[in-house]
Design an enzyme around this catalytic site. Structure first.
Site, PDB file in Angstrom:
ATOM      1  CG  ASP A 174     -20.285 -80.100   6.026  1.00  0.00           C
ATOM      2  OD1 ASP A 174     -18.929 -79.743   5.947  1.00  0.00           O
ATOM      3  OD2 ASP A 174     -21.024 -79.434   6.663  1.00  0.00           O
ATOM      4  CG  ASP A 179     -18.044 -67.622   7.280  1.00  0.00           C
ATOM      5  OD1 ASP A 179     -19.254 -68.235   7.396  1.00  0.00           O
ATOM      6  OD2 ASP A 179     -16.743 -68.462   7.005  1.00  0.00           O
ATOM      7  CG  ASP A 213     -20.423 -72.716   2.983  1.00  0.00           C
ATOM      8  OD1 ASP A 213     -20.148 -73.842   2.637  1.00  0.00           O
ATOM      9  OD2 ASP A 213     -19.523 -72.366   4.152  1.00  0.00           O
ATOM     10  NE  ARG A 224     -19.163 -76.965   2.076  1.00  0.00           N
ATOM     11  CZ  ARG A 224     -19.526 -77.283   3.446  1.00  0.00           C
ATOM     12  NH1 ARG A 224     -18.534 -76.566   3.906  1.00  0.00           N
ATOM     13  NH2 ARG A 224     -20.471 -77.465   3.982  1.00  0.00           N
ATOM     14  CG  ASP A 247     -14.519 -76.159   5.301  1.00  0.00           C
ATOM     15  OD1 ASP A 247     -14.847 -75.289   4.714  1.00  0.00           O
ATOM     16  OD2 ASP A 247     -15.788 -76.760   6.024  1.00  0.00           O
ATOM     17  CG  HIS A 285     -12.205 -68.827   4.207  1.00  0.00           C
ATOM     18  ND1 HIS A 285     -12.591 -67.927   5.203  1.00  0.00           N
ATOM     19  CD2 HIS A 285     -13.216 -69.953   4.066  1.00  0.00           C
ATOM     20  CE1 HIS A 285     -13.660 -68.461   5.725  1.00  0.00           C
ATOM     21  NE2 HIS A 285     -14.044 -69.608   5.190  1.00  0.00           N
TER      22      HIS A 285
END
Lengths: 526, 944
Positions: free
Chosen positions: B279, B426, B539, B599, B615, B673
């Site tokens: 991440d 979300d 996610d 993701r 992201d 997004h």
């Protein structure tokens, strides 16, 4: 009563239809067209797209194929991406929907006319909608009417207030010039009086200084004598040295009250030593022992002059100037240190004792003071006037609307509480937010400007330059004004980070009502 | 000239590289096994294959491979696979510990093929799938060479970088290690060594050297620290690596996910490409750093053909890429065994390094790039046809605050007549980040909200992350804790980490019972407030652990079956999605096709749905890199991908947002997004012009949905992704091998989105077939571009440079609707773009757009063909679907002569219906008006 009128109106249309059926029916046959536009579609001729771009056979109208760039050949189908379909919605508001809604399986017109090919089961609820819309419109009209009346009153108040401010402003301006003159005059007087005062005071202070130094010398002498006497008394064997034995022999030094003067107690008075010379006693020992000696003297002899001890401390227990203190005392450490200072000072120089002015000096000083007071009074008054002027000026600069209708809102605050916060809005001043369950208030912005669209500038009040967000912009708040009878915040939110919005219902946003409530319902095609 | 431009491009890109804190992520130097393997560049290790040990079975062969320094016998297993592929596995012959064999990546156990012993010599053995597609095993030094019809295509260990760290017991603490070892002491630990030593020492002249002290004592082998994190490494070193070179290939692609160019770059002066699911906050562009997903698959592209390597390993993996200058690398042995294959010229070499697990490698022999893709997706699976809504437009934000906000957003899309299919919620929609729940106040009536969406044909996607809030009142936590479902600490207790909800634990998806449990949670009677129109977003499934090393799980944490997290890390995210997929299947009784966005991903993740590029940020560079990122994923099997339109972090300028919508409209997964701290940016919030431009871009997407849908159907059948690099269709055009700004949708649309600020023109590379006569038609103006090479195209803010290939037929639906579901029965427009011979063809796939009925034959898959004045529509197979849609318009571009008349005949009728048409002589465009051809019948038109 009003409903009836509408039905009558419908009936009138029906009558027209019956009278000239050919014309009207052909218009009605073209789906998705309003009656006014229908005149542009003549079945006896080829059709020219309304933008003039193309000429097509009339049979191409509404044949579910887009021929005209402007979509004008397909008012009743979804064939053209930019077409418009007219919902007649008899009994309710007729209106246009985009062609993309035609025959997509969703009933968009309340009469269901947009789903003419899909077999979607649409119920015609136009009359119900119409009835409730009329109800709503009536209510809205009512509110608007009452709100507008209030707005007129606000306007009156606002204008009155502006007038008053203007008058006040002029008065104050006049006062200001007067007081400015007075101030100047008094300033001259003050300065004139201060020159002799300065001289007289200098002289007086010199005198005071001299007396003080004389007194100090004699005080010191007196103290030394006192100390010497004490030393002689304590030095039992008269050998010029004070020993712990000698201290221990004197019950007055029993600090802890156990009836004995211990070695430690003695040591304390001897500054940690076992003995002390006369010289040392004069410098340090006496200071430590004096309170106990005094105590003894009180018992043994008449009280000495009390000039040494400040009256405030008269009743207190003797202080331990240095060394161990217990915890409780430490809590008051600061205050006691102050006391210590004063105690020591008082040994040298009695502060409160000043030399009184001689009558001549006193007179000069009094005169100067009077002149100063007079000047200060004028100065204060001038500043007050200037502040008032500025306030009035600022407030007159505020845009209270074309009819001053927003003016009465200034000086009032309105609150709104949601799940987490209480929001506050003070028109022409600031907006803020504070957590419902404690916590400090955060400024969301201060009065900035009106920010509505050009044709409706006063519909939005912008409050800006609020507290900076962490890692973000300064907060700001947009307040939307809509018509209502009372001044109430209806909602508050933060649609973007640090950008707040409130909906404020207020008579100030009520437009003059026009005609009857029914006019709010557009029935242009009925 | 082009090189310069690219150089400049790189320099400029680096200018706005910022954000990621590189210090939070390991470099190769900080990863002890990577460092040890990289060192083999200087000091190659010595392995020999004991060819005498060959044991040949019908479809597989076994050969011993021995590390001559440590005398550790390894087993090389060679498996011949159907469809031109070899698989090899290498592991200790008598290992102290079993190595993790990746599960769940392969769609099924691959079909094996007979193995043919073509040649057996003292120094080499040749095993073949047939006489051409074969593998040469060289004994000393150990090496594999693979051949296909193009000749010598792959070499393994040609450079001697093979290094296999066998499991061992920790002998002594470093300071007590004696200066020298001898075979006897070693054999006490590895009892079978002595025997092997004798066997091998007979034959090769290479003497058996003493064990290498350095290897045993290097730091990081038995424990390793990174920042404040300690990796206890109780099993010691277990890594392996090897070099793979591709003679004749100057380009390698694949190993996503990296924010980098499509063609992999030489990494010798920096870090290798890293595959370790992480991440990463505000990731860096044009970098080999690891991102959210990992697919250890490379494709090497030669002058014409291509080959692939699938390195099936789920542990942390590094891949060095090297441009090898010509000559000298592949030894003269090649001449011997390949019948005079010439010395390889300049080519690409990769060096795979994995921390643990089984060495399990698939060699895919092509010979063309599409063949390689079919071989790869034959192994790992394809993306099943998504529902129509899934390839339409998605509107997401962190977060839509409450049910009123959701209503407000889709109402405003309607007000602006902008199509919208899906709204996303979300993490904030949950009750305090407890997934499978709703915030009781903000979403007090989720069913009411759903009804409003469903009434417009719209869907909702809610987020379900795999970190579970440790809250004793949370039913999921209670169940997981009670049943021992969580990943365990080294001491056997439930691991506790930190994530969105605060203290969290992570279900161990390697436990079948956990997968079953997770699956059950999606049932409508468990996940309250959801309906069939609610779909799922998984996610943070790398997994993201805020307080873990590199923001993920510690490598020594323990999974079901005793595997360390080290062994399985890269596959965790896929297993989360697998369970979700099973859940969505089960809740709807296997009727509706699931939709899931993830993701994190691994090889095989394509079978479950879509992934996005994580992201990203509102910067032009992020828009630019989205193209090579999606292409890289596409050629690694992930067909359904896209980036956040507008950029997740920061606020996009209006022109960037516009260009991003235009680019996103032409990428497979199309979702806007935005981060919580950005300004609202739904397209209806902008000025009239901007709104109109974005509306047009979204409508272009919807108009092309029939084409996209057909491409996704064909992807399910063939594994060829909808979004393709040019070289996939033009494999001989070497000018296309390193393009990052242009791509193909299917084989018919060339797309070169504007990704530069303030551009007034863009240079578009037009590929061509060998004759260099391919015609490209501008899809808006029908202006034509013929031949191969760059052309400058003027662009205003509305312009999206898209070109239709001459020779293709594309189906469109030009009627805008509020959502794709509402377009189901709308009529088609067919755009026939003729090639220089006046021919064109295409396909069209139609079904109900949502169910699995198509697998029972309820669909229409038709072939459209135009030549010599006849346009026909013929069913390609037995699928039949009764659909109300019809053809409302046919546009033929490039028709040189105006027909006198056009007649239509529908199969099963005798009528020849004369059709209206219009011909624009100047542009050579024919428009047939309302032919009313039904799509559930075959038909043809005849031009006279």
């Amino acid at each position: 009563m009003k409903k009836l009128r509408i039905y009558n109106f419908n009936f009138a249309i029906l009558v027209v239809t019956l009278i000239c059926p050919e014309n009207v029916l052909s218009e009605l046959r073209i789906k998705g067209l309003s009656a006014t536009r229908a005149t542009l579609y003549d079945p006896s001729h080829d059709f020219t797209c309304l933008d003039g771009s193309e000429k097509i056979p009339f049979s191409y109208i509404n044949d579910d194929y887009c021929d005209c760039k402007d979509g004008s050949d397909e008012p009743g189908t979804s064939a053209c991406p930019n077409g418009m379909f007219f919902c007649r919605n008899i009994g309710y508001r007729s209106h246009y929907i985009p062609s993309s809604r035609v025959n997509d399986g969703i009933c968009d017109c309340c009469d269901g006319s947009d789903e003419w090919a899909t077999g979607t089961n649409c119920t015609n609820n136009c009359y119900e909608l119409g009835a409730s819309a009329r109800e709503e419109a009536k209510e809205k009209h009512d509110i608007q009417q009452r709100g507008y009346q209030l707005k007129l009153q606000y306007s009156e108040q606002g204008k009155q207030s502006r007038k008053e401010k203007q008058e006040k402003f002029e008065i104050l301006q006049r006062e200001r010039s007067e007081i400015e003159a007075v101030k100047l005059e008094r300033e001259a007087l003050k300065e004139a009086a201060e020159i002799p005062e300065k001289e007289a005071l200098e002289k007086h202070r010199a005198m005071e200084e001299e007396i003080r130094s004389q007194r100090q010398a004699s005080e010191k002498q007196k103290r030394d004598e006192e100390a010497l006497a004490a030393f002689e008394q304590l030095d039992s064997n008269q050998d010029g040295v004070l020993t712990s034995d000698e201290i221990m022999a004197k019950p007055i030094f029993d600090q802890n009250g156990d009836g004995l003067v211990s070695e430690e107690e003695a040591k304390f008075f001897l500054s940690g030593q076992t003995e002390m010379t006369r010289e040392e006693f004069l410098n340090t020992g006496f200071v430590l022992m004096k309170p106990y000696l005094t105590h003894e003297e009180e018992v043994a002899s008449p009280p000495p002059s009390s000039t040494v001890t400040p009256p405030a401390e008269g009743g207190e227990l003797p202080e331990i100037p240095e060394g161990e203190t217990d915890e409780e005392e430490e809590d008051f450490d600061h205050g006691e240190a102050d006391h210590d200072d004063r105690t020591e000072d008082s040994e040298v120089l009695p502060v409160e004792e000043t030399l009184p002015y001689d009558p001549e000096t006193q007179k000069i000083v009094d005169e100067a003071k009077a002149a100063r007071d007079a000047y200060n009074e004028a100065d204060r008054r001038l500043r007050e006037i200037e502040r008032d002027l500025k306030n009035i000026e600022d407030s007159m600069k505020n845009d209270y609307g074309p009819e001053e209708e927003f003016s009465p809102l200034h000086g009032h605050c309105f609150e709104f509480t949601d799940r987490e916060y209480t929001y506050k809005f003070c028109p022409f001043d600031y907006a803020s937010q504070r957590p419902k369950h404690g916590g400090s208030e955060t400024r969301l912005g201060q009065w900035g400007h009106w920010a509505g669209p050009e044709n409706n500038k006063y519909s939005i009040m912008m409050l800006e330059k609020g507290v900076q967000c962490w890692n973000g912009p300064q907060r700001s708040c947009k307040v939307h004004f809509t018509c209502g009878v009372d001044n109430v915040i209806m909602s508050a939110s933060e649609p973007n980070r640090c950008e707040y919005e409130m909906n404020f219902v207020t008579p100030t946003a009520c437009a003059p009502p026009t005609g009857s409530p029914d006019d709010l319902l557009a029935h242009d095609e009925l | 000239m082009r090189l310069n431009r690219n150089c400049l491009f790189f320099i400029l890109s680096f200018c706005y590289v910022k954000g990621v804190d590189k210090g939070n992520f390991k470099s190769c130097e900080q990863s002890s096994f990577c460092k040890r393997h990289r060192a083999t560049r200087e000091t190659p290790s010595a392995y020999i294959a004991d060819l005498k040990s060959l044991s040949l079975h019908k479809e597989r062969a076994f050969i011993d491979v021995i590390n001559v320094e440590a005398n550790i016998p390894l087993t090389l297993e060679i498996i011949a696979l159907h469809n031109y592929a070899f698989r090899i596995k290498i592991q200790e012959k008598n290992g102290l510990r079993k190595r993790y064999q990746v599960e769940n990546a392969l769609v099924r156990e691959p079909e094996t093929a007979p193995i043919i012993l073509l040649e057996k010599k003292d120094d080499h053995i040749v095993l073949g799938l047939d006489a051409v597609n074969r593998m040469v095993i060289q004994g000393n030094p150990f090496r594999l060479d693979l051949f296909n019809k193009d000749g010598h295509v792959i070499t393994m260990n040609g450079r001697g970088m093979f290094k296999f760290e066998h499991y061992r017991t920790r002998k002594t603490l470093p300071e007590e290690i004696p200066m020298e070892h001898n075979p006897e002491t070693d054999s006490q630990i590895e009892p079978l060594d002595a025997e092997e030593v004798q066997q091998t020492s007979e034959e090769p002249p290479a003497e058996v050297p003493v064990n290498n002290d350095a290897e045993e004592t290097e730091p990081g082998m038995w424990e390793e620290d990174y920042k404040s994190h300690h990796d206890s490494k109780p099993y010691g070193p277990s890594s392996f690596g090897v070099d793979l070179s591709f003679p004749g290939s100057n380009h390698v692609y694949g190993i996503p996910e990296h924010a980098d160019s499509l063609a992999l770059r030489d990494t010798l002066n920096g870090d290798p490409y890293r595959l370790y699911n992480l991440d990463v906050f505000e990731y860096e562009l044009w970098s080999p750093m690891a991102l959210y997903g990992a697919i250890p698959f490379v494709m090497a592209k030669g002058k014409e053909g291509a080959v692939g390597v699938y390195w099936q390993n789920a542990a942390e993996t590094w891949v060095d890429v090297r441009d090898v200058p010509g000559g000298g690398v592949v030894s003269s042995l090649m001449k011997l065994v390949s019948g005079g294959a010439s010395e390889p010229g300049p080519h690409k070499e990769v060096h795979f390094i994995s921390e643990s697990g089984l060495m399990d490698v698939f060699f895919l022999l092509g010979p063309g790039p599409k063949d390689v893709l079919q071989q790869y997706t034959g192994l790992t699976g394809v993306t099943p046809l998504p529902q129509m809504f899934a390839i339409a437009y998605h509107q997401c934000r962190w977060n839509y605050n409450d049910q009123e906000d959701v209503q407000f957003v889709h109402e405003n899309f309607d007000k602006e007549d902008m199509p919208l299919d899906v709204i996303w919620l979300d993490i904030e929609h949950t009750d305090n980040k407890k997934y499978f729940t709703w915030d009781p106040i903000k979403f007090s009536d989720s069913l009411g909200m759903m009804k409003n969406l469903s009434d417009k044909g719209r869907k909702l996607v809610t987020i379900v992350d795999p970190h579970i809030k440790r809250d004793s009142n949370y039913f999921i936590h209670k169940d997981c804790e009670a049943n021992g479902f969580y990943i365990k600490d080294t001491n056997g207790k439930d691991f506790e980490g930190w994530c969105w909800p605060g203290s969290s634990s992570y279900p161990d998806f390697f436990n079948p019972a956990v997968r079953e449990y997770w699956k059950e949670q999606y049932a409508f009677d468990k996940y309250h407030g959801t309906t069939k129109d609610v779909y799922i977003w998984n996610d943070m499934n790398e997994p993201s652990v805020f307080n873990g090393p590199e923001v993920t799980m510690h490598k020594d944490k323990l999974h079901h079956g005793g595997w360390e997290h080290r062994d399985v890390h890269n596959i965790y995210g896929m297993l989360v999605v697998d369970s979700t997929f099973q859940g969505l299947m089960a809740r709807g009784e296997n009727k509706l096709r699931p939709f899931i966005l993830s993701r994190s991903f691994f090889a095989g993740s394509q079978r479950y749905g879509a992934i996005w590029t994580g992201d990203n940020g509102a910067e032009w560079g992020h828009l630019q890199v989205s193209i090579p990122m999606v292409l890289s994923l596409s050629i690694a099997g992930m067909a359904f991908t896209g980036g956040d339109v507008g950029g997740f972090f920061k606020n996009p300028e209006t022109d960037l947002l516009i260009r991003w919508y235009q680019a996103g409209a032409y990428q497979p997964f199309f979702r806007a997004h935005a981060h919580e701290q950005t300004r609202r940016r739904e397209p209806y919030l902008y000025d009239e012009t901007t709104k109109d431009i974005i509306r047009q871009a979204i409508r272009q997407r919807y108009a092309l949905l029939p084409y996209w849908y057909t491409l996704f159907y064909e992807n399910e059948k063939t594994g060829i992704p909808p979004m393709r690099p040019l070289w996939l269709e033009y494999p001989k055009d070497s000018d296309t091998f390193a393009l990052d700004d242009v791509y193909l949708l299917g084989d018919s649309l060339l797309v070169r989105p504007v990704t530069e600020s303030k551009a007034t023109s863009v240079k578009v590379y037009f590929p061509s077939d060998e004759s260099a006569m391919t015609i490209w038609y501008d899809v808006e103006t029908y202006e034509t571009f013929t031949g191969r090479g760059y052309k400058s195209i003027e662009v205003d803010m509305y312009k999206i440079p898209v070109f239709q290939r001459g020779g293709s037929i594309i189906p469109k639906k030009l009627r805008p609707r509020r959502s794709s579901v509402l377009m189901q029965h709308d009529p088609y427009t067919l755009v026939v773009a003729l090639d220089e011979e006046g021919k064109a063809s295409g396909t069209l796939y139609i079904d109900d757009g949502e169910s699995f009925d198509y697998r029972e034959g309820k669909y229409v898959y038709g072939h459209l063909d135009y030549q010599r004045g006849k346009l026909s529509f013929r069913f390609l197979d037995a699928g039949r679907y009764s659909d109300a849609s019809w053809v409302e318009r046919i546009i033929v571009a490039g028709l040189r002569l105006k027909p006198h008349k056009i007649f239509a005949q529908i199969q099963g009728t005798k009528d020849h219906v004369e059709l209206d048409f219009k011909y624009e002589a100047k542009m050579h465009i024919l428009t047939i008006r309302k032919p009313k051809l039904p799509m559930n019948y075959e038909w043809h038109l005849q031009f006279y």
